[in-house]
Design a protein around this motif. Structure first.
Motif, PDB file in Angstrom:
ATOM      1  N   VAL A  32      29.355  23.545 -31.832  1.00 53.13           N
ATOM      2  CA  VAL A  32      28.081  23.772 -32.562  1.00 53.13           C
ATOM      3  C   VAL A  32      27.347  22.470 -32.615  1.00 53.13           C
ATOM      4  CG1 VAL A  32      27.203  24.071 -34.795  1.00 53.13           C
ATOM      5  CG2 VAL A  32      29.150  25.609 -34.090  1.00 53.13           C
ATOM      6  N   ALA A  33      28.116  21.187 -32.751  1.00 54.32           N
ATOM      7  CA  ALA A  33      27.236  20.002 -32.829  1.00 54.32           C
ATOM      8  C   ALA A  33      27.497  19.280 -31.516  1.00 54.32           C
ATOM      9  CB  ALA A  33      27.443  19.410 -34.013  1.00 54.32           C
ATOM     10  N   VAL A  34      27.892  19.823 -30.486  1.00 52.00           N
ATOM     11  CA  VAL A  34      28.061  19.176 -29.188  1.00 52.00           C
ATOM     12  C   VAL A  34      26.671  18.621 -28.388  1.00 52.00           C
ATOM     13  CG1 VAL A  34      29.432  19.014 -26.967  1.00 52.00           C
ATOM     14  CG2 VAL A  34      30.460  20.167 -29.067  1.00 52.00           C
ATOM     15  N   ASP A  35      26.742  17.408 -28.134  1.00 52.33           N
ATOM     16  CA  ASP A  35      25.636  17.129 -27.373  1.00 52.33           C
ATOM     17  C   ASP A  35      25.947  16.942 -25.607  1.00 52.33           C
ATOM     18  OD1 ASP A  35      23.394  16.158 -25.873  1.00 52.33           O
ATOM     19  OD2 ASP A  35      23.565  13.932 -26.773  1.00 52.33           O
ATOM     20  N   TRP A  36      25.892  18.479 -25.209  1.00 53.58           N
ATOM     21  CA  TRP A  36      26.585  18.569 -23.745  1.00 53.58           C
ATOM     22  C   TRP A  36      25.798  17.740 -22.796  1.00 53.58           C
ATOM     23  CZ3 TRP A  36      31.059  20.503 -23.355  1.00 53.58           C
ATOM     24  CH2 TRP A  36      31.547  21.340 -24.247  1.00 53.58           C
ATOM     25  N   THR A  37      24.567  16.984 -22.937  1.00 49.08           N
ATOM     26  CA  THR A  37      24.076  16.285 -21.999  1.00 49.08           C
ATOM     27  C   THR A  37      24.807  15.137 -21.735  1.00 49.08           C
ATOM     28  OG1 THR A  37      22.672  15.098 -23.725  1.00 49.08           O
ATOM     29  CG2 THR A  37      22.000  17.127 -22.505  1.00 49.08           C
ATOM     30  N   SER A  38      25.503  14.274 -22.698  1.00 50.88           N
ATOM     31  CA  SER A  38      26.419  13.290 -22.809  1.00 50.88           C
ATOM     32  C   SER A  38      27.835  13.312 -22.653  1.00 50.88           C
ATOM     33  CB  SER A  38      26.138  12.225 -23.916  1.00 50.88           C
ATOM     34  OG  SER A  38      26.424  13.082 -25.139  1.00 50.88           O
ATOM     35  N   ILE A  39      28.513  14.569 -22.331  1.00 54.23           N
ATOM     36  CA  ILE A  39      29.885  15.015 -22.114  1.00 54.23           C
ATOM     37  C   ILE A  39      30.285  14.863 -20.805  1.00 54.23           C
ATOM     38  CG2 ILE A  39      31.726  16.520 -22.542  1.00 54.23           C
ATOM     39  CD1 ILE A  39      30.651  15.456 -25.018  1.00 54.23           C
ATOM     40  N   ALA A  76      21.646  23.229 -18.941  1.00 56.20           N
ATOM     41  CA  ALA A  76      20.162  24.070 -18.568  1.00 56.20           C
ATOM     42  C   ALA A  76      20.364  25.380 -19.349  1.00 56.20           C
ATOM     43  CB  ALA A  76      20.240  24.429 -17.128  1.00 56.20           C
ATOM     44  N   PRO A  77      19.444  25.865 -19.857  1.00 54.36           N
ATOM     45  CA  PRO A  77      19.386  27.264 -20.517  1.00 54.36           C
ATOM     46  C   PRO A  77      19.814  28.284 -19.408  1.00 54.36           C
ATOM     47  CG  PRO A  77      17.284  26.570 -20.211  1.00 54.36           C
ATOM     48  CD  PRO A  77      18.109  25.366 -19.639  1.00 54.36           C
ATOM     49  N   GLY A  78      20.556  29.378 -19.728  1.00 56.12           N
ATOM     50  CA  GLY A  78      20.674  30.585 -19.094  1.00 56.12           C
ATOM     51  C   GLY A  78      19.361  31.146 -18.700  1.00 56.12           C
ATOM     52  N   THR A  79      19.126  32.007 -17.788  1.00 56.02           N
ATOM     53  CA  THR A  79      17.940  32.829 -17.590  1.00 56.02           C
ATOM     54  C   THR A  79      17.970  33.815 -18.622  1.00 56.02           C
ATOM     55  OG1 THR A  79      17.874  32.175 -15.316  1.00 56.02           O
ATOM     56  CG2 THR A  79      16.435  33.931 -16.032  1.00 56.02           C
ATOM     57  N   GLU A  80      17.036  34.122 -19.602  1.00 59.26           N
ATOM     58  CA  GLU A  80      17.120  34.921 -20.566  1.00 59.26           C
ATOM     59  C   GLU A  80      17.064  36.417 -20.024  1.00 59.26           C
ATOM     60  OE1 GLU A  80      14.758  36.492 -24.426  1.00 59.26           O
ATOM     61  OE2 GLU A  80      14.707  34.484 -23.799  1.00 59.26           O
ATOM     62  N   GLY A  81      17.927  37.244 -20.177  1.00 57.86           N
ATOM     63  CA  GLY A  81      18.339  38.526 -19.802  1.00 57.86           C
ATOM     64  C   GLY A  81      19.037  38.599 -18.526  1.00 57.86           C
ATOM     65  N   GLU A  87      23.830  28.936 -22.420  1.00 57.01           N
ATOM     66  CA  GLU A  87      23.725  27.505 -22.044  1.00 57.01           C
ATOM     67  C   GLU A  87      24.844  27.156 -21.100  1.00 57.01           C
ATOM     68  OE1 GLU A  87      22.030  24.502 -25.451  1.00 57.01           O
ATOM     69  OE2 GLU A  87      24.246  24.877 -25.354  1.00 57.01           O
ATOM     70  N   TYR A  88      24.431  26.462 -20.124  1.00 55.61           N
ATOM     71  CA  TYR A  88      25.333  25.974 -18.914  1.00 55.61           C
ATOM     72  C   TYR A  88      25.348  24.674 -18.543  1.00 55.61           C
ATOM     73  CZ  TYR A  88      25.597  31.133 -17.867  1.00 55.61           C
ATOM     74  OH  TYR A  88      25.920  32.446 -18.030  1.00 55.61           O
ATOM     75  N   GLN A 105      33.358  23.582  -7.518  1.00 53.23           N
ATOM     76  CA  GLN A 105      32.503  23.016  -8.519  1.00 53.23           C
ATOM     77  C   GLN A 105      31.299  23.932  -8.822  1.00 53.23           C
ATOM     78  OE1 GLN A 105      30.903  19.463  -6.549  1.00 53.23           O
ATOM     79  NE2 GLN A 105      29.629  20.533  -4.897  1.00 53.23           N
ATOM     80  N   GLY A 106      30.603  24.130  -9.776  1.00 51.44           N
ATOM     81  CA  GLY A 106      29.619  24.888  -9.971  1.00 51.44           C
ATOM     82  C   GLY A 106      29.365  24.954 -11.655  1.00 51.44           C
ATOM     83  N   TRP A 107      28.405  26.055 -11.942  1.00 51.22           N
ATOM     84  CA  TRP A 107      27.744  26.222 -13.351  1.00 51.22           C
ATOM     85  C   TRP A 107      29.014  26.969 -14.275  1.00 51.22           C
ATOM     86  CZ3 TRP A 107      23.697  23.378 -14.750  1.00 51.22           C
ATOM     87  CH2 TRP A 107      22.822  23.233 -13.851  1.00 51.22           C
ATOM     88  N   LEU A 108      29.182  26.374 -15.559  1.00 50.76           N
ATOM     89  CA  LEU A 108      29.968  26.953 -16.559  1.00 50.76           C
ATOM     90  C   LEU A 108      29.325  27.001 -17.777  1.00 50.76           C
ATOM     91  CD1 LEU A 108      32.984  24.451 -15.759  1.00 50.76           C
ATOM     92  CD2 LEU A 108      32.922  26.951 -15.458  1.00 50.76           C
ATOM     93  N   PRO A 109      29.378  28.099 -18.582  1.00 49.89           N
ATOM     94  CA  PRO A 109      28.850  28.119 -19.709  1.00 49.89           C
ATOM     95  C   PRO A 109      29.488  27.305 -20.843  1.00 49.89           C
ATOM     96  CG  PRO A 109      30.410  30.184 -19.387  1.00 49.89           C
ATOM     97  CD  PRO A 109      30.237  29.257 -18.103  1.00 49.89           C
ATOM     98  N   THR A 110      28.665  26.477 -21.603  1.00 49.96           N
ATOM     99  CA  THR A 110      29.267  25.681 -22.558  1.00 49.96           C
ATOM    100  C   THR A 110      30.105  26.474 -23.564  1.00 49.96           C
ATOM    101  OG1 THR A 110      27.064  25.743 -23.920  1.00 49.96           O
ATOM    102  CG2 THR A 110      27.535  23.915 -22.247  1.00 49.96           C
TER     103      THR A 110
END
Length: 118
Positions: A32-39, A76-81, A87-88, A105-110
């Motif tokens: 909920v309060a994780v800043d994923w940009t710095s993890i 990055a936000p997921g493409t709505e719809g 978030e990924y 390697q690749g994209w993962l949902p937070t």
């Protein structure tokens, strides 16, 4: 239905189970309060296989317990719809002893990750 004097209805049997809800409980999310940009490191808390429901390529298949090295600043936000999650982040699995052609390697949902305490 006709109400009886004792508050019951004629022709209705009780099928009540006390203490059990048919509504599934939603566990609070761990990020909920994780800043994923710095993890920089995370551990997978839910299996994720994008094949069949993520519309685009470039997603990483992972299992509970996998440790993921995250590319900081990749949130990055997921493409709505389109994508399944909101978030990924971009990450990679550490090198394994047997390279069998799997994408590493690749994209993962937070939502399926928990920050790893270093």
């Amino acid at each position: 239905l006709e109400e009886q004097s004792d508050g019951t209805y004629e022709g209705v049997t009780s099928s009540e189970v006390i203490g059990v809800s048919s509504i599934p409980e939603v566990a609070p999310t761990t990020n909920v309060a994780v800043d994923w940009t710095s993890i920089s490191m995370a551990v997978v808390i839910k299996d994720y296989d994008p094949h069949g429901y993520e519309p685009e390529s470039g997603y990483l298949t992972v299992a509970v317990g996998d440790k993921i090295k995250l590319q900081t600043g990749s949130l990055a936000p997921g493409t709505e719809g389109k994508e399944r999650y909101r978030e990924y982040v971009y990450g990679e699995l550490p090198p394994s002893g047997s390279e069998n052609g799997d994408q590493r390697q690749g994209w993962l949902p937070t939502a399926i990750l928990q920050p790893e305490r270093l």
